[in-house]
Write an enzyme that holds these catalytic residues in place. Structure first.
Site, PDB file in Angstrom:
ATOM      1  N   ARG A  47       0.816  -1.214   0.000  1.00 20.50           N
ATOM      2  CA  ARG A  47       0.000   0.000   0.000  1.00 20.50           C
ATOM      3  C   ARG A  47       0.850   1.264   0.000  1.00 20.50           C
ATOM      4  O   ARG A  47       0.437   2.294  -0.528  1.00 20.50           O
ATOM      5  CB  ARG A  47      -0.942  -0.006   1.209  1.00 20.50           C
ATOM      6  CG  ARG A  47      -2.056  -1.032   1.086  1.00 20.50           C
ATOM      7  CD  ARG A  47      -3.069  -0.915   2.190  1.00 20.50           C
ATOM      8  NE  ARG A  47      -4.160  -1.870   2.000  1.00 20.50           N
ATOM      9  CZ  ARG A  47      -5.187  -2.004   2.811  1.00 20.50           C
ATOM     10  NH1 ARG A  47      -5.280  -1.225   3.884  1.00 20.50           N
ATOM     11  NH2 ARG A  47      -6.131  -2.892   2.574  1.00 20.50           N
ATOM     12  N   ASP A 150     -15.424   8.974   9.313  1.00 23.81           N
ATOM     13  CA  ASP A 150     -14.308   8.081   8.999  1.00 23.81           C
ATOM     14  C   ASP A 150     -13.016   8.811   9.336  1.00 23.81           C
ATOM     15  O   ASP A 150     -12.992  10.041   9.440  1.00 23.81           O
ATOM     16  CB  ASP A 150     -14.322   7.669   7.520  1.00 23.81           C
ATOM     17  CG  ASP A 150     -13.557   6.365   7.279  1.00 23.81           C
ATOM     18  OD1 ASP A 150     -14.206   5.292   7.262  1.00 23.81           O
ATOM     19  OD2 ASP A 150     -12.322   6.408   7.142  1.00 23.81           O
TER      20      ASP A 150
END
Length: 238
Positions: A47, A150
């Site tokens: 990632r 979030d």
């Protein structure tokens, strides 16, 4: 003359070492509650490799040094965007929404129902909640509002836009697709009326200071799909 294999070499992709992984892992768990056991090291490497290339740094050690320097404050925000898991679908864990519907039907029609999607990712969960409650509203009066939060700024941006490929709507019943989405060139956009029922904010569940922002109490909190990434102590705290 034929070139032999040992006469040339391909550029090597930087590898994330255990020491640098542990620094990242400790930071992520301390500040955001997300567990990153050693088994996740390859995942974290894959990632973050885009950041290595983007920032033109030589290796992960150089990247980690930068992230935790004074100059790397902004990169810390980017780090959590890349590390956090954003697995989500419309009507994911559909029994949650069956329960919501059953609960909402017992609410006094004059009361506003407040629902919190505490790890909303790219918006599929809060928009699903809004669809469920909007359908009930058509059967009996029920005012409602959905808070969606979030930790990742990038997924919140996607959620606010409310634009999805048609493939993402495969779990949404056809009738609801037609009713709550505008369709154009393979893109489905959440209809304005449904969008108005949801508001989005950045929120860190493990940072106590964030809770002062919650000006109201909630009747229903969706949190299972974020708690599964926390250790037991953090789950209990949250």
């Amino acid at each position: 003359e034929t070139m032999q294999p040992d006469q040339y070499s391909l550029p090597l992709r930087p590898k994330l070492g255990e020491r640098d992984f542990q620094k990242i892992s400790t930071y992520i768990q301390t500040n955001f509650g997300i567990r990153l056991p050693l088994s996740k090291m390859i995942l974290v490497e894959s990632r973050l490799i885009k950041r290595i290339i983007k920032l033109n740094v030589t290796n992960f050690s150089e990247y980690v040094s930068y992230v935790f320097s004074k100059e790397g404050i902004d990169e810390q925000r980017t780090l959590i965007d890349f590390i956090s898991t954003n697995k989500t679908d419309f009507f994911r864990e559909d029994h949650h929404f069956d329960f919501l519907e059953t609960y909402a039907e017992t609410i006094d029609g004059n009361k506003r129902l407040n629902v919190w999607s505490s790890a909303c990712s790219s918006g599929e969960e809060p928009y699903t909640i809004a669809m469920v409650l909007e359908e009930l509203k058509s059967k009996k009066f029920l005012d409602y509002q959905v808070l969606a939060t979030d930790i990742s700024s990038s997924v919140l941006q996607k959620a606010r836009a409310g634009e999805y490929s048609m493939e993402r709507l495969f779990t949404v019943p056809k009738g609801l697709q037609k009713k709550y989405f505008d369709h154009n060139d393979g893109i489905a956009t959440v209809a304005p009326g449904l969008k108005r029922a949801v508001w989005f904010e950045k929120f860190n569940l493990v940072d106590d200071s964030y809770y002062a922002r919650l000006a109201r109490q909630f009747d229903f909190v969706f949190c299972r799909n974020v708690l599964i990434y926390f250790d037991q102590a953090t789950q209990t705290k949250v």
